[in-house]
Scaffold this motif. Structure first.
Motif, PDB file in Angstrom:
ATOM      1  N   GLN A 210       0.874  -1.184   0.000  1.00  0.00           N
ATOM      2  CA  GLN A 210       0.000   0.000   0.000  1.00  0.00           C
ATOM      3  C   GLN A 210       0.897   1.217   0.000  1.00  0.00           C
ATOM      4  OE1 GLN A 210      -2.655  -1.216   3.369  1.00  0.00           O
ATOM      5  NE2 GLN A 210      -4.283  -0.612   1.963  1.00  0.00           N
ATOM      6  N   ASP A 211       0.461   2.256  -0.722  1.00  0.00           N
ATOM      7  CA  ASP A 211       1.299   3.457  -0.741  1.00  0.00           C
ATOM      8  C   ASP A 211       0.517   4.657  -0.225  1.00  0.00           C
ATOM      9  OD1 ASP A 211      -0.321   4.104  -2.876  1.00  0.00           O
ATOM     10  OD2 ASP A 211       1.323   4.684  -4.205  1.00  0.00           O
ATOM     11  N   HIS A 212       1.209   5.756  -0.114  1.00  0.00           N
ATOM     12  CA  HIS A 212       0.602   7.010   0.343  1.00  0.00           C
ATOM     13  C   HIS A 212       0.787   8.004  -0.782  1.00  0.00           C
ATOM     14  CE1 HIS A 212       0.342   5.928   4.701  1.00  0.00           C
ATOM     15  NE2 HIS A 212       1.319   5.116   4.358  1.00  0.00           N
ATOM     16  N   THR A 224       0.913  12.735  -5.457  1.00  0.00           N
ATOM     17  CA  THR A 224       2.323  12.606  -5.864  1.00  0.00           C
ATOM     18  C   THR A 224       2.488  11.234  -6.509  1.00  0.00           C
ATOM     19  OG1 THR A 224       3.057  11.437  -3.890  1.00  0.00           O
ATOM     20  CG2 THR A 224       2.959  13.848  -3.745  1.00  0.00           C
ATOM     21  N   GLY A 225       3.713  10.916  -6.895  1.00  0.00           N
ATOM     22  CA  GLY A 225       4.011   9.563  -7.374  1.00  0.00           C
ATOM     23  C   GLY A 225       4.018   8.552  -6.232  1.00  0.00           C
ATOM     24  N   GLY A 226       3.964   9.016  -5.005  1.00  0.00           N
ATOM     25  CA  GLY A 226       3.986   8.133  -3.834  1.00  0.00           C
ATOM     26  C   GLY A 226       5.005   8.648  -2.826  1.00  0.00           C
ATOM     27  N   LEU A 267       3.020  -7.680 -13.659  1.00  0.00           N
ATOM     28  CA  LEU A 267       1.717  -7.035 -13.825  1.00  0.00           C
ATOM     29  C   LEU A 267       1.345  -6.475 -12.454  1.00  0.00           C
ATOM     30  CD1 LEU A 267      -0.482  -6.465 -15.864  1.00  0.00           C
ATOM     31  CD2 LEU A 267      -1.483  -8.692 -15.363  1.00  0.00           C
ATOM     32  N   TYR A 268       1.154  -5.172 -12.413  1.00  0.00           N
ATOM     33  CA  TYR A 268       0.914  -4.451 -11.164  1.00  0.00           C
ATOM     34  C   TYR A 268      -0.540  -4.000 -11.193  1.00  0.00           C
ATOM     35  CZ  TYR A 268       1.368   0.151  -8.604  1.00  0.00           C
ATOM     36  OH  TYR A 268       1.218   1.265  -7.825  1.00  0.00           O
ATOM     37  N   ALA A 269      -1.341  -4.606 -10.332  1.00  0.00           N
ATOM     38  CA  ALA A 269      -2.774  -4.288 -10.309  1.00  0.00           C
ATOM     39  C   ALA A 269      -3.072  -3.339  -9.166  1.00  0.00           C
ATOM     40  CB  ALA A 269      -3.593  -5.566 -10.144  1.00  0.00           C
ATOM     41  N   TYR A 283      -4.151  -1.111 -14.310  1.00  0.00           N
ATOM     42  CA  TYR A 283      -2.933  -1.910 -14.393  1.00  0.00           C
ATOM     43  C   TYR A 283      -1.746  -1.007 -14.680  1.00  0.00           C
ATOM     44  CZ  TYR A 283      -4.999  -6.616 -14.642  1.00  0.00           C
ATOM     45  OH  TYR A 283      -5.624  -7.791 -14.364  1.00  0.00           O
ATOM     46  N   ASN A 284      -0.572  -1.423 -14.149  1.00  0.00           N
ATOM     47  CA  ASN A 284       0.699  -0.861 -14.598  1.00  0.00           C
ATOM     48  C   ASN A 284       1.525  -2.020 -15.133  1.00  0.00           C
ATOM     49  OD1 ASN A 284       0.292   1.913 -13.754  1.00  0.00           O
ATOM     50  ND2 ASN A 284       0.346   1.105 -11.685  1.00  0.00           N
ATOM     51  N   CYS A 285       2.392  -1.719 -16.093  1.00  0.00           N
ATOM     52  CA  CYS A 285       3.120  -2.797 -16.776  1.00  0.00           C
ATOM     53  C   CYS A 285       4.550  -2.911 -16.277  1.00  0.00           C
ATOM     54  CB  CYS A 285       3.064  -2.586 -18.281  1.00  0.00           C
ATOM     55  SG  CYS A 285       3.896  -1.099 -18.838  1.00  0.00           S
ATOM     56  N   ARG A 286       4.792  -2.397 -15.069  1.00  0.00           N
ATOM     57  CA  ARG A 286       6.160  -2.363 -14.482  1.00  0.00           C
ATOM     58  C   ARG A 286       5.993  -2.363 -12.973  1.00  0.00           C
ATOM     59  NH1 ARG A 286       4.697   2.242 -11.777  1.00  0.00           N
ATOM     60  NH2 ARG A 286       3.227   3.349 -13.064  1.00  0.00           N
ATOM     61  N   PHE A 287       7.127  -2.419 -12.256  1.00  0.00           N
ATOM     62  CA  PHE A 287       7.049  -2.360 -10.799  1.00  0.00           C
ATOM     63  C   PHE A 287       6.628  -0.969 -10.348  1.00  0.00           C
ATOM     64  CE2 PHE A 287      10.150  -5.921 -11.062  1.00  0.00           C
ATOM     65  CZ  PHE A 287       9.475  -6.823 -10.263  1.00  0.00           C
ATOM     66  N   GLY A 288       5.978  -0.894  -9.188  1.00  0.00           N
ATOM     67  CA  GLY A 288       5.622   0.401  -8.603  1.00  0.00           C
ATOM     68  C   GLY A 288       6.855   1.059  -8.009  1.00  0.00           C
ATOM     69  N   ASP A 289       6.805   2.369  -7.940  1.00  0.00           N
ATOM     70  CA  ASP A 289       7.880   3.146  -7.337  1.00  0.00           C
ATOM     71  C   ASP A 289       7.215   4.092  -6.341  1.00  0.00           C
ATOM     72  OD1 ASP A 289      10.061   4.670  -6.715  1.00  0.00           O
ATOM     73  OD2 ASP A 289      10.660   5.055  -8.783  1.00  0.00           O
ATOM     74  N   PRO A 290       7.276   3.879  -5.035  1.00  0.00           N
ATOM     75  CA  PRO A 290       8.282   3.115  -4.274  1.00  0.00           C
ATOM     76  C   PRO A 290       7.866   1.706  -3.836  1.00  0.00           C
ATOM     77  CG  PRO A 290       7.082   4.523  -2.756  1.00  0.00           C
ATOM     78  CD  PRO A 290       6.451   4.704  -4.120  1.00  0.00           C
ATOM     79  N   GLU A 291       6.817   1.111  -4.420  1.00  0.00           N
ATOM     80  CA  GLU A 291       6.407  -0.216  -3.962  1.00  0.00           C
ATOM     81  C   GLU A 291       7.502  -1.257  -4.192  1.00  0.00           C
ATOM     82  OE1 GLU A 291       4.645   1.891  -5.674  1.00  0.00           O
ATOM     83  OE2 GLU A 291       2.565   1.939  -4.998  1.00  0.00           O
ATOM     84  N   CYS A 292       8.251  -1.119  -5.296  1.00  0.00           N
ATOM     85  CA  CYS A 292       9.319  -2.072  -5.608  1.00  0.00           C
ATOM     86  C   CYS A 292      10.360  -2.118  -4.484  1.00  0.00           C
ATOM     87  CB  CYS A 292       9.988  -1.648  -6.914  1.00  0.00           C
ATOM     88  SG  CYS A 292      11.251  -2.765  -7.488  1.00  0.00           S
TER      89      CYS A 292
HETATM   90  N1  GLY Z   1       3.590   4.384  -6.736  1.00  0.00           N
HETATM   91  C1  GLY Z   1       2.702   4.314  -7.827  1.00  0.00           C
HETATM   92  C2  GLY Z   1       3.275   3.878  -9.106  1.00  0.00           C
HETATM   93  O1  GLY Z   1       4.403   3.436  -9.216  1.00  0.00           O
HETATM   94  O2  GLY Z   1       2.553   3.952 -10.107  1.00  0.00           O
END
Ligand code: GLY
Ligand code: AMP
Length: 426
Positions: A210-212, A224-226, A267-269, A283-292
């Motif tokens: 989970q992100d903020h 923000t992007g996270g 696959l990032y849902a 969907y995102n087709c890559r790792f999340g940033d900062p989730e990765c």
């Molecule tokens: N933190 C959200 C993203 O990478 O899309």
């Protein structure tokens, strides 16, 4: 195995750090990389939009696998160009990356495959979009169809706001991303991110987070992007995770394969956990940033083995990924002004001191100047990360490290993980 890692943010530093732990790794190259990535890789200036140059680099340096971090080169078809030249790639083809590159594409696929998601209408003109508004209640969600760096989504509380968002998007506010819009029903629930690795046939779960997204404490201020994240997302219980795999991820992977455009990569849902179960937000087709960053802190398997198995359609032949049960948390230190125009050039010191007690600091927007001084070069600058027996313990370790870092121009949220920590105290 020689690897080229493309990208230069915190996500790629976390990937580089984990790749470097593998006994299978030969040489690690990165482009453009950053000062943190440079601890593990040789960094090169390479134009990712010049597919011929990237292919030539791979040939010249004996690269066996290219790992593509960000979405833009994937949507731009870099994976296709490299595969066409015989190079193995971790990351989806251009056709498969449409799952992130076009929100309308994904919604249509969900409709065809019966995947739970918000009701929607696609519109290619302003008049069509305004007319479609009447069939939605309020709030209503207006999205630019294409890539808009996470900014192309408006949750309109009133009909006037909705109209304004549509006029802005067709007026070019998000460039070509807004040439088509998707209007969506508003869903309520808690959000969670779920990751899966797939080679187009085999699917393995790859953790949750989970992100903020908001810039300010208490989830206030602009998006923000996270600003931080933690993993796992315990709201996504084992039952809900199974439901996500069987009702959302598996039918998506099957639909992509059936269409002749198999999806290969991560696959990032983005999920909304509604009263009726998990529904797909996007969907995102890559790792999340900062989730990765938090996933890599928990991953115990060999990342080189996993990513190369995905790239070479061998995922069924290797052991599934293994994660530490201990949670991980990351706090983003951003430069003043972010998510508006960030202050550039701020000096950063004492990262080694911050890491002395077990935290890990991933570099996002940093550069080293001619004197070797570390300076801020972007909005999100550092990802101060830690693992602990509880989210609270990970958080305490991460904030101790934040407090040890000397970055006068920086700021961070002080409440990363609050939701999960409140649950831990229940
Ligand atoms: N933190 C959200 C993203 O990478 O899309
Ligand atoms: P997206 O870029 O599609 O992930 O959307 C960004 C954010 O907007 C999500 O993380 C949600 O908080 C919110 N959002 C997007 N679509 C919906 C929806 N249909 N209902 C409620 N919230 C949404």
């Amino acid at each position: 195995m020689n690897i080229l890692l493309l990208g230069g943010g915190g996500r790629e530093h976390a990937l580089a750090w984990k790749l470097a732990q593998s006994p299978l790794l030969g040489k690690l190259h990165a482009a453009p990389g950053n000062p943190g990535i440079a601890d593990h890789a040789r960094c090169h200036a390479l134009d990712m939009t010049d597919h011929g140059a990237v292919t030539a680099f791979c040939n010249d340096h004996g690269v066996d696998l290219v790992v593509i971090g960000p979405e833009a080169p994937l949507v731009d078809g870099l994976a296709d160009s490299l595969r066409g030249a015989g190079v193995s790639v971790f990351g989806p083809s251009q056709a498969a990356a449409q799952l992130e590159g076009s929100k309308g594409f994904t919604k249509d696929l969900c409709l065809r495959a019966g995947i739970p998601t918000a009701g929607y209408v696609r519109a290619t003109s302003q008049a069509e979009a305004l007319a479609a508004l009447d069939s939605f209640g309020l709030p209503v969600v207006i999205k630019a169809d294409g890539l808009a760096a996470g900014k192309g989504v408006v949750i309109a509380e009133t009909a006037d706001e909705a109209r304004e968002a549509i006029i802005d998007m067709f007026g070019g506010h998000f460039g070509s991303a807004g040439a088509e819009v998707v209007i969506e029903e508003f869903m309520t629930g808690e959000e969670a991110s779920f990751f899966a690795l797939t080679d187009g046939a085999t699917i393995v779960a790859f953790g949750s987070a989970q992100d903020h997204k908001r810039v300010g404490d208490g989830d206030t201020g602009p998006n923000t992007g996270g600003m931080g994240a933690y993993s796992p997302a315990r709201v996504l219980t084992p039952e809900l995770e199974r439901e996500t795999l069987t009702r959302i991820i598996a039918p998506t992977v099957k639909a992509m394969a059936d269409a002749g455009t198999p999806y290969s990569g991560v696959l990032y849902a983005g999920l909304m956990l509604t009263e009726d179960g998990p529904r797909l937000i996007e969907y995102n087709c890559r790792f999340g940033d900062p989730e990765c960053q938090v996933l890599m802190l928990r991953l115990q398997s060999d990342l080189v083995e996993l990513l190369s198995a995905v790239a070479d359609n061998r995922l069924a032949a290797i052991a599934p990924p293994d994660f530490s049960p201990d949670p991980a948390l990351t706090v983003v230190m951003a430069a003043g002004g972010y998510p508006g125009t960030p202050v550039k050039g701020g000096m950063i010191a004492d990262i080694a001191l911050a890491e002395a007690h077990g935290a890990k600091v991933f570099h996002a927007g940093t550069i080293r100047d001619d004197q070797g001084v570390l300076r801020a070069s972007g909005g999100r600058v550092l990802n101060v990360s830690a693992r602990g027996a509880t989210v609270r313990a990970a958080r305490d370790l991460a904030y101790d490290a934040v407090d040890a870092i000397d970055f006068a121009d920086g700021f961070c949220r002080r409440d990363i993980g609050w939701r999960e920590i409140a649950r831990e105290s229940e």
